[in-house]
Design a protein around this motif. Sequence first.
Motif, PDB file in Angstrom:
ATOM      1  N   ASP A 155     -52.987   4.776  45.229  1.00 37.89           N
ATOM      2  CA  ASP A 155     -54.421   5.090  45.184  1.00 37.89           C
ATOM      3  C   ASP A 155     -54.684   6.154  44.109  1.00 37.89           C
ATOM      4  OD1 ASP A 155     -57.057   5.704  45.638  1.00 37.89           O
ATOM      5  OD2 ASP A 155     -56.863   5.893  47.811  1.00 37.89           O
ATOM      6  N   PRO A 161     -57.379   7.098  42.364  1.00 39.59           N
ATOM      7  CA  PRO A 161     -58.536   7.995  42.557  1.00 39.59           C
ATOM      8  C   PRO A 161     -58.266   9.089  43.595  1.00 39.59           C
ATOM      9  CG  PRO A 161     -59.259   5.718  42.446  1.00 39.59           C
ATOM     10  CD  PRO A 161     -57.765   5.679  42.532  1.00 39.59           C
ATOM     11  N   ARG A 162     -57.583   8.734  44.674  1.00 42.61           N
ATOM     12  CA  ARG A 162     -57.254   9.744  45.684  1.00 42.61           C
ATOM     13  C   ARG A 162     -56.308  10.798  45.122  1.00 42.61           C
ATOM     14  NH1 ARG A 162     -53.557   8.892  51.086  1.00 42.61           N
ATOM     15  NH2 ARG A 162     -53.998  10.918  52.059  1.00 42.61           N
ATOM     16  N   ALA A 177     -58.280  13.092  42.929  1.00 41.37           N
ATOM     17  CA  ALA A 177     -59.165  13.960  43.707  1.00 41.37           C
ATOM     18  C   ALA A 177     -58.383  15.087  44.369  1.00 41.37           C
ATOM     19  CB  ALA A 177     -59.903  13.139  44.758  1.00 41.37           C
TER      20      ALA A 177
END
Length: 401
Positions: A367, A369-370, A373
């Motif tokens: 993941d 994007p995770r 972030a």
Amino acid sequence: MAGVAAALGACYTRRVTSPSSPPLQLLIVSASIGGGHVAAARALEEAARARGLEPQHVDLLSYTPLGFRRLYRQTYFDLVRTAPDFVDWLGKRLDRRPREQRTRQERVMARLTQLISRSLLKLVRSSAPDVVLHTHFLPPAILHARRLRLPQAVVITDYAAHNLWLQPGIGRYFVASDEVAAHLQAVGVEAARVRVSGIPISGRFARAPSQAAARAALGLAPERDVLLLMAAGLSAGVLRGLLEQLATLRWPLTVVIICGRSHELVGVAERETARYRPHDAAQAVHFVVHGFTEEVPRYMAAADLLVGKPGGLTTSEALAMGLPFAVVNPYPLQEEANANFLLERGVGLRLEPLTVAPFKLRRFLEDPPRRAAMRAAARALARADAADAVISSLLEEPLAP
């Protein structure tokens, strides 16, 4: 005793008010129960020297009898590993009514401890420091039991402040976060005596290379993700179980295992990883085992994720590197508080039970994007300059005796 206190107070006043006064005489007192308190003290020492000071750093346990030293260290680690529920109960009981004023029982305990630390008291009296800066809660309790009126400051080395950190006569508390500052103020510490500095860490974490440069320097394959497993502090059984789970993960991943000074953990890691026989080299986990290394900042720079126990210093170092943190087996009280800090702020995940580790790690790795972030959240919380912030505060806002 009153004469000693008055003389020290007069000496301190002359030094901070005279235009030609000598540099601040700083005594840093740590305690080698675990590595964090000493590491924070060394970071403060490094920052003070960068400011032209010549601080003196001492380890409280070096001024206690060898038998007490071994008993104190061993008892603590035995309890948190074998009886965590008892430690949690006892800690919460002691923390029911946090305040700086000591109860009769606490005063008796401080005096008993002071009896085995006479050498520290002699050192403090003979060096006559302008400020005593503590990175552990035991030394200020000892000095208070002797009623030494010296300017003192405390650096709290976790993302929570247990009642044991609160001591009468502390002129300034340096804390890790706004939340800890709010807690201290809520239990009666004036806001003027609290500074949100972060937890002091070595300046090397502020000067780390890029991920690509770190991987090249360490000989790590640039096309594979890197998981940094900080095994120090884990029991042999937990490390064995974690490695068994990591071996089932199918991902192009390099797992760097740093065991610190524990020969037992190095042996466990080498035996477990030697038994690993992957079927698909491209999707297999590669293991690298180290004992003690000075290259932790570089390995953190190279990593995509840190796995380990959330000690205060390790947590602060990971944040400084913008590194997401997978929490394993935290000790009760302070490490639980550090874990909560990471989880609440979107920087961490928790591998509990260990059987979910492959599932959670793969979900993280696949993941992007995770991952981005969590890195951004870590960087937003970073206080790589915490040690300098503490020293600057003491220089710019001197403590009264």
